[in-house]
Design a protein around this motif. Structure first.
Motif, PDB file in Angstrom:
ATOM      1  N   LYS A   1       0.864  -1.183   0.000  1.00 18.60           N
ATOM      2  CA  LYS A   1       0.000   0.000   0.000  1.00 18.60           C
ATOM      3  C   LYS A   1       0.900   1.232   0.000  1.00 18.60           C
ATOM      4  CE  LYS A   1      -2.256   1.849   3.541  1.00 18.60           C
ATOM      5  NZ  LYS A   1      -3.067   2.031   4.697  1.00 18.60           N
TER       6      LYS A   1
ATOM      7  N   LYS B   1      -3.045   0.358  -3.955  1.00 19.98           N
ATOM      8  CA  LYS B   1      -3.015  -0.903  -3.223  1.00 19.98           C
ATOM      9  C   LYS B   1      -2.777  -2.037  -4.211  1.00 19.98           C
ATOM     10  CE  LYS B   1      -6.097  -3.808  -0.519  1.00 19.98           C
ATOM     11  NZ  LYS B   1      -7.467  -3.928  -0.060  1.00 19.98           N
TER      12      LYS B   1
ATOM     13  N   ALA C   1      -7.392   4.340  -4.576  1.00 21.46           N
ATOM     14  CA  ALA C   1      -8.454   4.974  -3.799  1.00 21.46           C
ATOM     15  C   ALA C   1      -8.158   6.467  -3.750  1.00 21.46           C
ATOM     16  CB  ALA C   1      -8.537   4.394  -2.400  1.00 21.46           C
TER      17      ALA C   1
ATOM     18  N   THR D   1     -14.534   8.933  -0.880  1.00 24.29           N
ATOM     19  CA  THR D   1     -13.484   8.076  -1.423  1.00 24.29           C
ATOM     20  C   THR D   1     -14.034   7.292  -2.605  1.00 24.29           C
ATOM     21  OG1 THR D   1     -12.461   7.867   0.749  1.00 24.29           O
ATOM     22  CG2 THR D   1     -11.862   6.223  -0.903  1.00 24.29           C
TER      23      THR D   1
ATOM     24  N   ASP E   1       0.819   5.526  -0.159  1.00 23.75           N
ATOM     25  CA  ASP E   1      -0.008   6.726  -0.012  1.00 23.75           C
ATOM     26  C   ASP E   1       0.721   7.931  -0.590  1.00 23.75           C
ATOM     27  OD1 ASP E   1      -1.079   4.804   1.620  1.00 23.75           O
ATOM     28  OD2 ASP E   1      -1.312   6.086   3.357  1.00 23.75           O
TER      29      ASP E   1
ATOM     30  N   THR F   1      -5.754  -1.612  -6.970  1.00 24.16           N
ATOM     31  CA  THR F   1      -6.722  -0.528  -6.974  1.00 24.16           C
ATOM     32  C   THR F   1      -6.059   0.798  -6.637  1.00 24.16           C
ATOM     33  OG1 THR F   1      -7.262  -0.860  -4.636  1.00 24.16           O
ATOM     34  CG2 THR F   1      -8.645  -2.014  -6.238  1.00 24.16           C
TER      35      THR F   1
ATOM     36  N   LYS G   1     -13.922   2.504 -13.153  1.00 19.86           N
ATOM     37  CA  LYS G   1     -15.129   1.936 -12.553  1.00 19.86           C
ATOM     38  C   LYS G   1     -16.299   2.814 -12.955  1.00 19.86           C
ATOM     39  CE  LYS G   1     -17.171   0.418  -8.233  1.00 19.86           C
ATOM     40  NZ  LYS G   1     -16.999   0.360  -6.789  1.00 19.86           N
TER      41      LYS G   1
ATOM     42  N   THR H   1      -9.350  10.108  -2.320  1.00 20.95           N
ATOM     43  CA  THR H   1     -10.189  10.709  -1.285  1.00 20.95           C
ATOM     44  C   THR H   1     -10.096  12.222  -1.354  1.00 20.95           C
ATOM     45  OG1 THR H   1      -9.779   8.818   0.158  1.00 20.95           O
ATOM     46  CG2 THR H   1     -10.660  10.802   1.191  1.00 20.95           C
TER      47      THR H   1
ATOM     48  N   THR I   1     -12.901   4.240  -5.118  1.00 26.77           N
ATOM     49  CA  THR I   1     -11.942   3.153  -5.322  1.00 26.77           C
ATOM     50  C   THR I   1     -12.145   2.583  -6.714  1.00 26.77           C
ATOM     51  OG1 THR I   1     -11.994   2.655  -2.967  1.00 26.77           O
ATOM     52  CG2 THR I   1     -11.093   0.967  -4.417  1.00 26.77           C
TER      53      THR I   1
ATOM     54  N   TYR J   1      -7.136   3.060 -14.378  1.00 28.51           N
ATOM     55  CA  TYR J   1      -8.049   2.518 -13.384  1.00 28.51           C
ATOM     56  C   TYR J   1      -9.443   2.990 -13.790  1.00 28.51           C
ATOM     57  CZ  TYR J   1      -3.809   1.940 -10.578  1.00 28.51           C
ATOM     58  OH  TYR J   1      -2.574   1.591 -10.144  1.00 28.51           O
TER      59      TYR J   1
END
Length: 144
Positions: A65, A83, A92, A99, A67, A90, A116, A94, A101, A114
């Motif tokens: 992970k 992650k 994420a 958030t 950040d 994925t 969705k 925020t 993802t 990425y």
């Protein structure tokens, strides 16, 4: 007298056994590494904008992970967490206590995508190009 002495002795014994510290914890989660990550750019220079990275091993499977803090063109700060684990990769994002993802869909020409639903994040170098419907937001990695 004997009764009160027996009660006091029992209370002390109970107190001594109940204060025992248990350090065994959850054996299936092992924190492998939690350090500041050093990433170099194409010239070999250290990229000082990286925030933090950690690798955790859960039941023999490693999960990484990372950040970062990004800044939008309007000055808004956005937290981004990448992650990578055996099941999925994925990102994420925020901002404003919300958030989103997004799972990784493809990587090509140094760009990771990425996606969705109607939201797409294109990550290339230290920038993220977000698209949601007709809205386009450009993010650049920054220090806090």
């Amino acid at each position: 007298m004997r009764k009160s002495l027996l009660i006091a002795g029992s209370a002390v014994a109970l107190l001594l056994t109940s204060c025992k510290k248990n350090e065994s914890g959850n054996k299936s989660v092992i924190k492998m590494d939690s350090t500041e990550t050093v990433i170099t750019d194409n010239n070999g220079k250290i990229d000082s904008l990286t925030e933090s990275s950690s690798t955790i091993e859960v039941n023999g499977k490693k999960m990484e992970k990372t950040d970062f803090v990004y800044k939008a063109t309007d000055g808004t700060l956005v937290k981004v967490i990448f992650k990578n684990d055996p099941k999925e990769n994925t990102v994420a994002i925020t901002s404003n206590k919300k958030t989103f993802t997004l799972p990784k869909t493809e990587t090509k020409d140094g760009e990771t995508i990425y996606k969705k639903d109607d939201m797409t994040a294109r990550v290339k170098g230290d920038s993220i190009h977000l698209e949601q419907g007709n809205n386009v937001i450009e993010l650049k990695r920054t220090k806090i």
